[in-house]
Design a protein around this motif. Structure first.
Motif, PDB file in Angstrom:
ATOM      1  N   ARG A  20     -76.936 -55.802 -48.217  1.00 24.80           N
ATOM      2  CA  ARG A  20     -77.541 -54.479 -48.241  1.00 24.80           C
ATOM      3  C   ARG A  20     -77.184 -53.711 -49.513  1.00 24.80           C
ATOM      4  NH1 ARG A  20     -80.248 -53.666 -43.433  1.00 24.80           N
ATOM      5  NH2 ARG A  20     -81.505 -52.379 -44.846  1.00 24.80           N
ATOM      6  N   VAL A  21     -76.008 -53.996 -50.091  1.00 20.46           N
ATOM      7  CA  VAL A  21     -75.643 -53.363 -51.370  1.00 20.46           C
ATOM      8  C   VAL A  21     -76.645 -53.745 -52.449  1.00 20.46           C
ATOM      9  CG1 VAL A  21     -73.901 -53.325 -53.214  1.00 20.46           C
ATOM     10  CG2 VAL A  21     -73.188 -53.165 -50.821  1.00 20.46           C
ATOM     11  N   CYS A  22     -77.218 -54.932 -52.318  1.00 21.48           N
ATOM     12  CA  CYS A  22     -78.170 -55.388 -53.331  1.00 21.48           C
ATOM     13  C   CYS A  22     -79.442 -54.544 -53.357  1.00 21.48           C
ATOM     14  CB  CYS A  22     -78.521 -56.858 -53.098  1.00 21.48           C
ATOM     15  SG  CYS A  22     -77.173 -57.990 -53.523  1.00 21.48           S
ATOM     16  N   GLU A  23     -79.708 -53.769 -52.314  1.00 22.11           N
ATOM     17  CA  GLU A  23     -80.893 -52.906 -52.331  1.00 22.11           C
ATOM     18  C   GLU A  23     -80.735 -51.769 -53.334  1.00 22.11           C
ATOM     19  OE1 GLU A  23     -82.882 -52.053 -48.571  1.00 22.11           O
ATOM     20  OE2 GLU A  23     -81.543 -53.499 -47.604  1.00 22.11           O
ATOM     21  N   ASP A  65     -80.511 -46.221 -42.145  1.00 22.54           N
ATOM     22  CA  ASP A  65     -80.647 -44.884 -42.730  1.00 22.54           C
ATOM     23  C   ASP A  65     -79.658 -44.682 -43.867  1.00 22.54           C
ATOM     24  OD1 ASP A  65     -82.657 -44.273 -40.959  1.00 22.54           O
ATOM     25  OD2 ASP A  65     -81.328 -43.304 -39.507  1.00 22.54           O
ATOM     26  N   LEU A  66     -78.477 -45.278 -43.723  1.00 23.62           N
ATOM     27  CA  LEU A  66     -77.469 -45.155 -44.771  1.00 23.62           C
ATOM     28  C   LEU A  66     -77.929 -45.862 -46.043  1.00 23.62           C
ATOM     29  CD1 LEU A  66     -74.666 -44.184 -45.598  1.00 23.62           C
ATOM     30  CD2 LEU A  66     -73.712 -46.269 -44.619  1.00 23.62           C
ATOM     31  N   VAL A  67     -78.618 -46.988 -45.893  1.00 30.51           N
ATOM     32  CA  VAL A  67     -79.143 -47.707 -47.060  1.00 30.51           C
ATOM     33  C   VAL A  67     -80.135 -46.828 -47.809  1.00 30.51           C
ATOM     34  CG1 VAL A  67     -80.428 -49.723 -47.835  1.00 30.51           C
ATOM     35  CG2 VAL A  67     -78.790 -49.955 -45.974  1.00 30.51           C
ATOM     36  N   GLN A  68     -81.052 -46.209 -47.076  1.00 30.69           N
ATOM     37  CA  GLN A  68     -82.045 -45.349 -47.719  1.00 30.69           C
ATOM     38  C   GLN A  68     -81.394 -44.131 -48.362  1.00 30.69           C
ATOM     39  OE1 GLN A  68     -85.169 -46.365 -48.150  1.00 30.69           O
ATOM     40  NE2 GLN A  68     -84.405 -48.208 -47.133  1.00 30.69           N
ATOM     41  N   LYS A  69     -80.371 -43.599 -47.711  1.00 39.31           N
ATOM     42  CA  LYS A  69     -79.649 -42.455 -48.291  1.00 39.31           C
ATOM     43  C   LYS A  69     -78.999 -42.852 -49.605  1.00 39.31           C
ATOM     44  CE  LYS A  69     -75.693 -39.416 -47.421  1.00 39.31           C
ATOM     45  NZ  LYS A  69     -74.588 -39.073 -46.485  1.00 39.31           N
ATOM     46  N   GLN A  70     -78.429 -44.056 -49.657  1.00 37.87           N
ATOM     47  CA  GLN A  70     -77.764 -44.488 -50.879  1.00 37.87           C
ATOM     48  C   GLN A  70     -78.770 -44.781 -51.989  1.00 37.87           C
ATOM     49  OE1 GLN A  70     -74.656 -44.202 -51.359  1.00 37.87           O
ATOM     50  NE2 GLN A  70     -74.755 -44.943 -53.449  1.00 37.87           N
ATOM     51  N   ILE A  71     -79.933 -45.285 -51.627  1.00 32.75           N
ATOM     52  CA  ILE A  71     -80.977 -45.505 -52.622  1.00 32.75           C
ATOM     53  C   ILE A  71     -81.406 -44.169 -53.219  1.00 32.75           C
ATOM     54  CG2 ILE A  71     -83.387 -46.204 -52.920  1.00 32.75           C
ATOM     55  CD1 ILE A  71     -82.854 -48.504 -51.005  1.00 32.75           C
ATOM     56  N   ARG A  92     -81.214 -63.799 -42.771  1.00 26.45           N
ATOM     57  CA  ARG A  92     -82.165 -62.761 -42.347  1.00 26.45           C
ATOM     58  C   ARG A  92     -81.899 -61.447 -43.078  1.00 26.45           C
ATOM     59  NH1 ARG A  92     -81.241 -65.340 -37.334  1.00 26.45           N
ATOM     60  NH2 ARG A  92     -79.665 -63.789 -36.734  1.00 26.45           N
ATOM     61  N   GLU A  93     -80.618 -61.119 -43.267  1.00 20.46           N
ATOM     62  CA  GLU A  93     -80.281 -59.886 -43.980  1.00 20.46           C
ATOM     63  C   GLU A  93     -80.665 -59.996 -45.455  1.00 20.46           C
ATOM     64  OE1 GLU A  93     -78.339 -56.125 -42.884  1.00 20.46           O
ATOM     65  OE2 GLU A  93     -79.419 -57.741 -41.933  1.00 20.46           O
ATOM     66  N   VAL A  94     -80.487 -61.175 -46.031  1.00 19.60           N
ATOM     67  CA  VAL A  94     -80.890 -61.410 -47.421  1.00 19.60           C
ATOM     68  C   VAL A  94     -82.391 -61.203 -47.578  1.00 19.60           C
ATOM     69  CG1 VAL A  94     -81.230 -63.250 -49.118  1.00 19.60           C
ATOM     70  CG2 VAL A  94     -78.983 -62.910 -48.086  1.00 19.60           C
ATOM     71  N   VAL A  95     -83.164 -61.756 -46.676  1.00 17.52           N
ATOM     72  CA  VAL A  95     -84.619 -61.614 -46.758  1.00 17.52           C
ATOM     73  C   VAL A  95     -85.021 -60.148 -46.606  1.00 17.52           C
ATOM     74  CG1 VAL A  95     -86.790 -62.180 -45.600  1.00 17.52           C
ATOM     75  CG2 VAL A  95     -85.081 -63.964 -45.998  1.00 17.52           C
ATOM     76  N   ALA A  96     -84.382 -59.431 -45.671  1.00 18.72           N
ATOM     77  CA  ALA A  96     -84.703 -58.010 -45.488  1.00 18.72           C
ATOM     78  C   ALA A  96     -84.415 -57.216 -46.758  1.00 18.72           C
ATOM     79  CB  ALA A  96     -83.903 -57.448 -44.314  1.00 18.72           C
ATOM     80  N   ALA A  97     -83.292 -57.513 -47.417  1.00 20.66           N
ATOM     81  CA  ALA A  97     -82.947 -56.803 -48.655  1.00 20.66           C
ATOM     82  C   ALA A  97     -83.935 -57.144 -49.761  1.00 20.66           C
ATOM     83  CB  ALA A  97     -81.525 -57.159 -49.078  1.00 20.66           C
ATOM     84  N   ALA A  98     -84.316 -58.407 -49.878  1.00 27.81           N
ATOM     85  CA  ALA A  98     -85.257 -58.816 -50.929  1.00 27.81           C
ATOM     86  C   ALA A  98     -86.632 -58.189 -50.703  1.00 27.81           C
ATOM     87  CB  ALA A  98     -85.367 -60.340 -50.969  1.00 27.81           C
ATOM     88  N   GLN A 158     -82.385 -51.398 -57.536  1.00 28.03           N
ATOM     89  CA  GLN A 158     -83.194 -50.315 -58.069  1.00 28.03           C
ATOM     90  C   GLN A 158     -83.111 -50.264 -59.593  1.00 28.03           C
ATOM     91  OE1 GLN A 158     -85.099 -48.351 -55.811  1.00 28.03           O
ATOM     92  NE2 GLN A 158     -84.310 -50.001 -54.509  1.00 28.03           N
ATOM     93  N   VAL A 159     -81.978 -50.738 -60.136  1.00 26.45           N
ATOM     94  CA  VAL A 159     -81.762 -50.719 -61.584  1.00 26.45           C
ATOM     95  C   VAL A 159     -81.787 -52.129 -62.161  1.00 26.45           C
ATOM     96  CG1 VAL A 159     -80.159 -50.032 -63.417  1.00 26.45           C
ATOM     97  CG2 VAL A 159     -80.430 -48.594 -61.387  1.00 26.45           C
ATOM     98  N   TYR A 160     -81.116 -53.063 -61.484  1.00 21.97           N
ATOM     99  CA  TYR A 160     -81.004 -54.441 -61.981  1.00 21.97           C
ATOM    100  C   TYR A 160     -81.537 -55.413 -60.924  1.00 21.97           C
ATOM    101  CZ  TYR A 160     -77.688 -52.358 -65.327  1.00 21.97           C
ATOM    102  OH  TYR A 160     -77.095 -51.590 -66.293  1.00 21.97           O
ATOM    103  N   PRO A 161     -82.858 -55.548 -60.778  1.00 24.06           N
ATOM    104  CA  PRO A 161     -83.390 -56.416 -59.713  1.00 24.06           C
ATOM    105  C   PRO A 161     -82.974 -57.872 -59.843  1.00 24.06           C
ATOM    106  CG  PRO A 161     -85.140 -55.664 -61.205  1.00 24.06           C
ATOM    107  CD  PRO A 161     -83.925 -54.866 -61.527  1.00 24.06           C
ATOM    108  N   SER A 162     -82.953 -58.406 -61.057  1.00 24.82           N
ATOM    109  CA  SER A 162     -82.611 -59.827 -61.199  1.00 24.82           C
ATOM    110  C   SER A 162     -81.147 -60.080 -60.852  1.00 24.82           C
ATOM    111  CB  SER A 162     -82.910 -60.300 -62.621  1.00 24.82           C
ATOM    112  OG  SER A 162     -82.175 -59.559 -63.567  1.00 24.82           O
TER     113      SER A 162
END
Length: 677
Positions: free
Chosen positions: A441-444, A31-37, A471-477, A448-452
């Motif tokens: 998770r910060v990469c999510e 939920d914190l990830v979505q809030k930050q997005i 697994r966390e990398v795949v979830a973020a990607a 939003q601005v710099y995907p590459s």
């Protein structure tokens, strides 16, 4: 590990990443990830979504030299707009690009090496670049690429000196800002606040102001109007808040010169909007110690609790200190840091320690981390942000580290340095596990601005991390793909699956990267459209099945990682696509055949995917999968033909393959003769 009896070869066992054999660090709350997005998307200076662009265009009051800017951009497809912060450079750039090419996608762009290589060659796009981010030596190449697509690029600079850093130089135009009162009235009118349009004091407040200040005043008006109440009181509070409560705060600090009194205000403002009195005293005491404030008399020197509300000009509330005046507490913090630069570093360091301070009964350490990150970023203290985040990662405070990094990685002042720290950390194998998971998770929000740029950091995390990190990398990607960056994510997955590239990696590191790429591709490949077709093979963005050979090879030749069920279902979906789409039939079959044959790069006698013999097992897996699929409708001749196109080339030994080929030839001959009769 348990795999199906037909499961792919399990290569040599290597201990990869830190903490592989120990308890792993905690993870960031979803939920914190979505809030930050949502926070990132709500920052106009960071994120340019469709709604933000529409709002800016609708509220735009043209700069006095807008026509010159637009004509220059139309002729050259690139321009430098300079002037003081707040003069309207960004909005003018958006308006010029949007008018020249209505509906064009406009995005912030980084001149970092990884982003500079990702200019969209499939269609025109508008790019905004901050000169302060650096990398201007690569701008000339980017401008050529943007021109080739028919897009536009605008450099947001501070002064004409930015032009000297660019080769070849671009035409440089100073923005002549529009009148701030006109900007204010346009914005409040767009929000339906017509009763604020004729507010006489607005003109006095905006005297000698820039357009950004007019936008800020309009935002304060909108917030005050939503709160409701007496209109005269609303206007008085808006005026005070617009000025940052400057008069009140300067008077307060002039009247209260004792350091411990000022520490009380800073502590109460930090814990605002409401805090227990004991917490305020505890926080103020720790701040005083940090500032080395010496007080004879110890605790008796402090203002008595019965008077502390009056001291801080806070509203009465039983056992609590409450600031009712909107923006007053935040202004007090900004005032203290701005007017007392010698104390700034110590105050920010104290702010970083407060979320984990056991002497303060925290109700929301996350909000304290937000306050720390915002203030540190506003004063360019990137080092404080990265140091605090690293410490929180070591202490397994994942949420705090995530807030600080995700809230600042796109900040105009410190974002470049925070992104660089994320890059360096992602390449550090010995990094604490919690910090690795946090960076993923910060990469999510970063993506939003710099995907590459985000995907580059995810790639390195997967390369130097353990299975949990992968697994966390795949979830973020996958989250980035769902946010509109599906093309970039797919390209990254195929790149990670490549057997070799220009990077010099150990065999173990390359295997870890390939495993992550295989997991990510399988997630993307398993998605289907409403028609049942795999989304990767459907629509305008469809990919050639043969381009997916490296990914399918990685899936078949690397450790299963529990992917058995997903593999069966995804292969079935792709075979169904071959059944439904004749134009794809031969290419899907050829992709599966090529993938099942081992062609790994050699490293000292072994291959990336495993030793000799792994290819045979992978072929057996594919043959079994295809046979299962074909057996669901054995009488269907097209299904049988697809099965044979894959099974026969993978059959060993060679004489058995030859027998099957002869059998198919004879069967076809018999069918043709029968049809001729």
């Amino acid at each position: 590990m348990t795999v199906p009896h037909w499961g792919p070869y399990v290569g040599d066992v290597d201990i990869d990443g830190d903490d592989t054999m120990n308890a792993v660090g905690n993870q960031v709350n979803g939920d914190l990830v979505q809030k930050q997005i949502r926070f990132v998307r709500g920052k106009p200076s960071w994120y340019l979504g469709a709604e933000e662009i529409t709002d800016r265009l609708a509220s735009y009051v043209p700069a006095l030299n807008h026509d010159v800017i637009e004509k220059t951009l139309e002729a050259n497809h690139a321009i430098i707009l300079f002037g003081p912060a707040g003069c309207g450079r960004q909005t003018t750039a958006i308006a010029a690009i949007g008018h020249l090419r209505p509906g064009i996608r406009i995005r912030w762009f980084s001149l970092d090496q990884e982003d500079a290589e990702e200019i969209d060659v499939k269609g025109p796009c508008g790019y905004l670049v901050r000169a302060a981010d650096g990398g201007l030596e690569r701008l000339g190449r980017c401008v050529d690429a943007v021109r080739a697509t028919g897009g536009y690029l605008v450099v947001i600079g501070h002064d004409e000196a930015d032009q000297l850093k660019i080769t070849p130089p671009l035409q440089c135009v100073r923005v002549e800002p529009s009148h701030p009162v006109q900007v204010y009235r346009r914005r409040v009118a767009r929000r339906g606040l017509t009763h604020w349009s004729d507010w006489e004091k607005a003109a006095a407040l905006l005297e000698d102001a820039l357009p950004s200040e007019a936008r800020r005043l309009a935002d304060l008006v909108e917030f005050a109007d939503r709160r409701g109440g007496d209109i005269a009181e609303q206007r008085e509070e808006v005026a005070s808040e617009y000025r940052g409560w400057t008069d009140e705060l300067r008077g307060w600090f002039a009247e209260h010169r004792e350091p411990h009194q000022r520490a009380l205000l800073v502590a109460a403002a930090t814990l605002a909007p409401a805090a227990e009195e004991t917490d305020v005293y505890s926080a103020a005491s720790s701040l005083a110690r940090r500032l080395k404030v010496t007080m004879n008399g110890g605790g008796l020197v402090w203002c008595p609790v019965t008077s502390v509300r009056a001291l801080l000009r806070a509203d009465p509330a039983e056992g609590r200190i409450v600031f009712r005046r909107h923006g007053y507490a935040a202004s007090a913090l900004r005032h203290a840091l701005a007017d007392y630069p010698l104390a700034r570093s110590d105050v920010v360091t104290w702010l970083a320690s407060l979320p984990t301070d056991t002497s303060v009964s925290h109700r929301s350490p996350e909000r304290l981390a937000e306050t720390f990150a915002d203030l540190a970023a506003g004063h360019g203290l990137a080092g404080h942000i990265t140091e605090a985040s690293e410490q929180w990662g070591e202490e397994k405070h994942a949420d705090l580290a995530f807030i600080a990094l995700s809230r600042t990685c796109l900040h105009p002042l410190v974002g470049g340095r925070v992104r660089r720290a994320l890059y360096d950390w992602s390449r550090t194998q010995s990094l604490p596990q919690t910090l690795k998971l946090t960076i993923a998770r910060v990469c999510e929000p970063l993506g939003q601005v710099y995907p590459s740029i985000a995907l580059t950091r995810l790639k390195h995390l997967a390369t130097y991390g353990n299975p949990q990190v992968r697994r966390e990398v795949v979830a973020a990607a996958v989250s980035l793909a769902d946010s509109g960056s599906a093309h970039e994510v797919l390209k990254a997955a195929l790149g990670w699956c490549a057997e070799s590239n220009t990077e010099r990696l150990s065999m173990a590191a390359r295997r870890r990267r390939i495993r992550a790429g295989a997991m990510l591709f399988l997630e993307l490949a398993s998605r289907t459209s409403p028609s049942g077709m795999p989304t990767l093979l459907y629509g305008d963005g469809a990919i050639d099945p043969l381009d997916c050979v490296p990914a399918w090879r990685a899936i078949l030749h690397t450790t299963d990682d529990g992917r058995g069920t997903a593999l069966v279902e995804t292969v079935r979906q792709w075979l169904d696509a071959a059944l439904l789409a004749p134009r794809l039939r031969g290419r899907i079959a050829a992709a599966f055949v090529d993938a099942a044959r081992l062609a790994g790069a050699s490293f000292g006698g072994a291959t990336v995917f495993g030793p000799v013999g792994a290819g045979t097992l992978a072929a057996e897996v594919m043959i079994e999968l295809v046979r299962r699929w074909a057996a669901t409708d054995p009488g269907n001749p097209v299904r049988r033909r697809i099965k044979e196109d894959i099974v026969i080339p993978l059959t060993t030994p060679w004489w058995l393959r030859l027998l099957k080929m002869m059998y198919v030839w004879l069967r076809t001959l018999v069918v043709n003769l029968r049809d001729q009769r």
